[in-house]
Design an enzyme around this catalytic site. Sequence first.
Site, PDB file in Angstrom:
ATOM      1  N   LYS A 217       0.866  -1.193   0.000  1.00 22.74           N
ATOM      2  CA  LYS A 217       0.000   0.000   0.000  1.00 22.74           C
ATOM      3  C   LYS A 217       0.896   1.234   0.000  1.00 22.74           C
ATOM      4  O   LYS A 217       1.495   1.590   1.009  1.00 22.74           O
ATOM      5  CB  LYS A 217      -0.867  -0.018   1.266  1.00 22.74           C
ATOM      6  N   GLY A 269       6.454   4.677   8.542  1.00 14.20           N
ATOM      7  CA  GLY A 269       5.568   5.835   8.613  1.00 14.20           C
ATOM      8  C   GLY A 269       5.641   6.478   9.980  1.00 14.20           C
ATOM      9  O   GLY A 269       6.666   6.378  10.672  1.00 14.20           O
ATOM     10  N   SER A 270       4.559   7.120  10.371  1.00 13.76           N
ATOM     11  CA  SER A 270       4.590   7.905  11.602  1.00 13.76           C
ATOM     12  C   SER A 270       4.490   7.017  12.848  1.00 13.76           C
ATOM     13  O   SER A 270       3.951   5.907  12.797  1.00 13.76           O
ATOM     14  CB  SER A 270       3.427   8.900  11.594  1.00 13.76           C
ATOM     15  N   THR A 271       4.983   7.535  13.955  1.00 11.06           N
ATOM     16  CA  THR A 271       4.929   6.787  15.209  1.00 11.06           C
ATOM     17  C   THR A 271       3.482   6.533  15.657  1.00 11.06           C
ATOM     18  O   THR A 271       3.170   5.405  16.068  1.00 11.06           O
ATOM     19  CB  THR A 271       5.765   7.516  16.288  1.00 11.06           C
ATOM     20  N   GLY A 274       2.225   3.667  13.688  1.00 16.06           N
ATOM     21  CA  GLY A 274       2.973   2.481  14.108  1.00 16.06           C
ATOM     22  C   GLY A 274       2.428   1.910  15.402  1.00 16.06           C
ATOM     23  O   GLY A 274       2.290   0.685  15.557  1.00 16.06           O
ATOM     24  N   GLU A 291       9.190   0.876  11.122  1.00 18.22           N
ATOM     25  CA  GLU A 291      10.238   1.912  11.035  1.00 18.22           C
ATOM     26  C   GLU A 291       9.512   3.245  11.129  1.00 18.22           C
ATOM     27  O   GLU A 291       8.774   3.629  10.226  1.00 18.22           O
ATOM     28  CB  GLU A 291      11.003   1.754   9.721  1.00 18.22           C
ATOM     29  N   CYS A 325      13.224  10.390   7.746  1.00 15.22           N
ATOM     30  CA  CYS A 325      12.996  10.065   9.164  1.00 15.22           C
ATOM     31  C   CYS A 325      14.304  10.082   9.948  1.00 15.22           C
ATOM     32  O   CYS A 325      14.301  10.281  11.154  1.00 15.22           O
ATOM     33  CB  CYS A 325      12.255   8.750   9.322  1.00 15.22           C
ATOM     34  N   GLU A 422       9.154  15.421  16.155  1.00 17.68           N
ATOM     35  CA  GLU A 422       9.576  15.293  14.751  1.00 17.68           C
ATOM     36  C   GLU A 422       8.821  16.308  13.898  1.00 17.68           C
ATOM     37  O   GLU A 422       7.587  16.358  13.921  1.00 17.68           O
ATOM     38  CB  GLU A 422       9.291  13.881  14.254  1.00 17.68           C
TER      39      GLU A 422
END
Length: 513
Positions: A217, A269-271, A274, A291, A325, A422
């Site tokens: 995706k 992607g973003s925390t 995740g 990651e 990142c 971030e």
Amino acid sequence: MAIAKKKVTKPIAKKSVVTTKKVSAQKTENPSSDDFWKYAPAPESKDHVTLKEKYDLYIGGKFVKPNSGKYYETINPASGEVIAKIADGNEKDIHLAVTAARKAYDQHWGKLPGKERAKYIFRIARMMQERAREFAVIETMNGGKPIRESRDIDIPLAANHFFYYAGWADKLDYAFPNAKPKSLGVAGQIIPWNFPLLMAAWKLAPALATGNTVVLKPAESTPLTALKLAELIHDAGVPEGVVNIVTGFGPAGASLVNHPGIDKIAFTGSTPVGKYIQKAIAGTPKKATLELGGKAAHIIFDDAPIDQAVEGIVNGIFFNQGHVCCAGSRLFIQENVAELVIRKLKQRMKTLIVGDPMDKNTDIGAINSKEQMDKINQYIKIGIKEGAEIYQPECALPAKGFFCKPTLFLHTSQSHRIVQEEIFGPVLAVQTFRTLEEVIEKANNIPYGLSAGVWTDKGSKIFNLTTQLRAGVVWANTYNKFDPASPFGGYKESGFGREGGLHGLYPYVSLQS
Ligand code: ADP
């Protein structure tokens, strides 16, 4: 540009002889010293690129219409212009893709000898090299990154990943001696918008090499190179269903994560997403690698080669708009050289060219989306409000599209939000330090742990730091260097699992102990 006001006897490093001559001629017509240092435009041609008006989903070896019948527009963030319409995949499309991937795994790919899988993967790598220019232009059109980066970094590295993992496909018994490595089945892979093709390569290459099939995706704002990759994979004769590409938004990603037919999730992607994924798969047998975000410490000691370090800082945060990142977004300078480093850094920032990403001279391209632009602007306001001193070089930004000047925040402290959170933009927060212990403490005092950089003349300092910094990657006297053979991944809220290298094979196999 301010540098133009100085009497300079030879052109600054990056100016080619040709450019200097051209602009010298301009100077005769127009004696303005500002014009003397302007680069002649060097736009990359788009003539060789063919794009369809509308892109469908790639499922079971065919391009198929989305179940919803809906398409969304993907834009060029440097101009706002619509490039193509993209299928908006949903849960039903994900189900079809997972079913196709399972069938391909059970009937063919899962049983194929490694050396046969390798042939397909090598073919993908070679075809990507052949079409590298086309991929580079599309990556820049859709993502906003400078063509120099797409051309010299993203696309060659993506092809190299396929080459590297093709090499492992028939050597898994050597990679895992006496452990009888077995593929897992169907991998669900979700990728972000900052390195669209490279992230697809990081995910697909090890999965295919180890005998898994895939549903990928791509990020909603940068689907085009993944769809071009679908065409390439089709042309390479990869058996149907082995790679399926479903475009769409977050809910499509969530459906992939929650689908019971998935054996492994690989996410970049973003925390927050995740964390959501980790919760969603808790209690299931699904394996995962995540990651996530980062806030890398870039550390400059007083014995560092200062000019190279300044170039490393610029490369670490300003090139690629800070859309990395592992961007070196926190700068720590040893106190006795802080003034010198900052002066040189400001000087270098004045020479950075922000603008048309398709121009080969551009250093800082477009911010990927309006949402990201808003987020960066919000953080710049927060930084000012928190009392940090802002520095931005004077430079004109294009009237259309999303652009941000390289931004420095001086006199920041550990508690500032611009230091802790971030931003994912060309914004650098600077702190100073006196001792090694102090900088280790400060560098680690953060929820993230993806990467770090250190500049010093002393090997012993490097080894001391690399063992004590809680970061998956530590670059020494360089920054943002990638190689398919070297693993990448994080600690703490930056995620877990490694991609790249031998380590990158582990998440896609089960081993007999
Ligand atoms: P970014 O902030 O870098 O855009 P996101 O984590 O929002 O990062 O997006 C990265 C990828 O995750 C994209 O492909 C996006 O569509 C997908 N995604 C977003 N929300 C979810 C979710 N709830 N579950 C799974 N994937 C998601």
